[in-house]
Design an enzyme around this catalytic site. Structure first.
Site, short mmCIF file in Angstrom:
data_model
loop_
_atom_site.label_atom_id
_atom_site.label_comp_id
_atom_site.label_asym_id
_atom_site.label_seq_id
_atom_site.Cartn_x
_atom_site.Cartn_y
_atom_site.Cartn_z
N SER A 184 0.84 -1.20 -0.06
CA SER A 184 0.09 0.14 0.07
C SER A 184 0.89 1.25 -0.06
CB SER A 184 -0.87 -0.03 1.44
OG SER A 184 -0.10 0.40 2.34
N LYS A 185 0.23 2.17 0.10
CA LYS A 185 0.91 3.57 0.17
C LYS A 185 2.12 3.96 1.23
CE LYS A 185 -1.15 7.68 -1.90
NZ LYS A 185 -1.81 7.33 -3.14
N ARG A 186 1.42 2.95 2.33
CA ARG A 186 2.46 3.15 3.38
C ARG A 186 3.71 2.51 3.25
NH1 ARG A 186 2.16 -1.00 7.05
NH2 ARG A 186 0.41 -2.17 6.00
#
Ligand code: GLU
Length: 474
Positions: A252-254
């Protein structure tokens, strides 16, 4: 003849995992002279958006992934957008109803929810009670006449198992008990994903279904049951390993992962991103890591796709980008970086040979196109912060003014080198003392490209302007 498909749902921008799936299908098709189909799965009216479809078409084109059949170019099995195929799904559902391989379900969502909760409370697997499978024809007629819009469920076998022969993962068996009589048409007349995808893959004569492993458990055995209900030949399945973040959770973006268009905006080359995507789960079987698209097509082989998850590694992507940038000619690099210069607000009204000189001296230090204007900042932004502190600094700068004033209007690179070297006779300091002063005065930076190139790129007028400004400030 190999026929593969990439069927994205236009409910968001495409990310690394989705693009990787598209790429593997495309490489497989291109390698074997097969057909690559783009199909838009837009049956979810609340989440599908035309702007996402447009964006994904743009992203695929940017990556260099082209299709032989698709919504924009048509093909022998058009239409290629599921919302334009709704009648087809209804007809096939009717066929199953007529053959008693599917049945109407009148249960309300609330009722189903209650059953699910009860199953959960007693620790059982939540499964549809099959209540409507056993309705008598009279009961069914009665409910239909009452105007209750029914869903349609597949009449799954009551016993046995479904065996998926996966070209990447081998044989995987699923007990029929986990599959249930699942819904194929909702009560609003729309098809469920599993139904629409199976009908389309069959009608479009798809030979290989290559997609993420996340489809393996929930969808593939159900799609096989649909194929079996129609007595259709089952296509070949291949489930690609997931792409995970460094902590092994869903990417994910994380983890720093971006949507494809964001990589483009960050200054990644499409050939670097394609190279990176290809290595997410596939390896050539030797040490090679740097590939052009053509090299990937010839090296790609589904047999070399692994089973274990691929871990996203941003540093490797940067490394590949750096290497693909290094392969570009100065002209190519210049034209690719121009939009980034413009975006940074820098006016590109330099002569072409100066820009080429600029590119050729900054190129080895950049990992993304976006870094080009950062490295070239000195050319566009006058150093405001430098202030002369000592008398000897002023002496160096005054000598430079003198030398530059005596030079021609346009200083060549060779002349710039001579001026720099001659300064050691004119000022009473060693190079290591005067070069940093000139660099700071001209660029405001401690490090950077060769000083002679800075003089050449700035030109006489600008050099004099900058030095005079500093002296008058100091
Ligand atoms: N529309 C589905 C998705 O985007 C397609 C999956 C498949 O390849 O069947 O996940």
């Amino acid at each position: 003849m190999i026929r593969v498909r990439f069927p994205p749902s236009p409910t968001g921008y495409i990310h690394l995992g989705t693009a990787r799936t598209a790429l593997f299908n495309w490489l497989f098709a291109r390698k074997h002279g097969g057909t690559f189909i783009l199909r838009i799965e837009d049956t979810d009216p609340t989440r599908s958006k035309k702007e996402y479809e447009d964006a994904l078409v743009r992203d695929l084109k940017w990556l260099g992934i082209d299709w032989d059949e698709g919504p924009d170019i048509g093909g022998p099995f058009a239409p290629y957008r599921q919302t334009e195929r709704l009648n087809i799904y209804r007809d096939f559902a009717d066929k199953l109803l007529t053959e008693d391989k599917a049945y109407y379900c009148f249960c309300f969502p609330g009722e189903l929810e209650k059953d699910r909760e009860e199953a959960q409370e007693s620790g059982k697997i939540s499964r549809y009670s099959r209540k409507c499978r056993y309705l008598s024809s009279n009961e069914r007629e009665f409910l239909l006449k009452k105007g209750i819009p029914p869903a349609i469920r597949l009449k799954a076998p009551l016993e046995g198992e479904v065996v998926v022969e996966d070209i990447i993962r081998g044989k995987i068996s699923f007990s029929i008990h986990g599959l249930d009589d699942f819904v194929i048409m909702r009560s609003d007349g729309s098809p469920t994903y599993n139904f629409a995808v199976s009908i389309d893959d069959y009608l479009m004569k798809v030979t290989h279904i290559i997609r993420g492993e996340d489809h393996l458990h929930g969808n593939t055995p159900r799609q096989m049951l649909i194929y079996q209900s129609f007595d259709w030949e089952i296509p070949i399945f291949g489930h690609l390993p997931m792409v995970l973040g460094s902590d092994r959770s869903k990417l994910s973006k994380r983890h720093g992962a971006l949507a494809i268009h964001e990589y483009r905006n960050q200054g990644y080359l499409s050939q670097a991103l394609v190279n990176y995507l290809a290595l997410l789960g596939w390896s050539p079987g030797d040490e090679r890591e740097l590939f052009t698209i053509d090299e990937l097509i010839s090296a790609f082989n589904l047999n070399r796709v692994g089973k274990s998850p691929a871990i996203f590694d941003e540093e490797k992507l940067k490394w590949l980008n750096h290497h693909h940038i290094a392969k570009l000619t100065d002209e190519e690099l210049l034209s690719l970086t121009l939009p980034f210069f413009e975006e940074a607000g820098y006016r590109i009204d330099y002569e072409l040979n100066k820009l080429m000189a600029l590119i050729s001296c900054i190129r080895s230090g950049i990992h993304s196109l976006r870094e080009a204007p950062i490295r070239a900042k000195f050319l566009f932004v006058k150093p405001e912060s430098y202030i002369i502190k000592e008398e000897w600094e002023k002496e160096i700068l005054l000598t430079l003014i003198n030398e530059i004033s005596n030079s021609k209007e346009s200083i060549s690179l060779d002349e710039a080198s001579i001026i720099i070297n001659n300064l050691s006779e004119k000022v009473q300091f060693p190079k290591k003392k005067y070069l940093p002063v000139i660099r700071m005065a001209l660029t405001g930076e401690e490090k950077g490209i060769e000083l002679a190139r800075i003089l050449y790129l700035l030109g006489k007028e600008e050099i004099l302007f900058r030095i005079h400004a500093i002296i008058s400030r100091g």
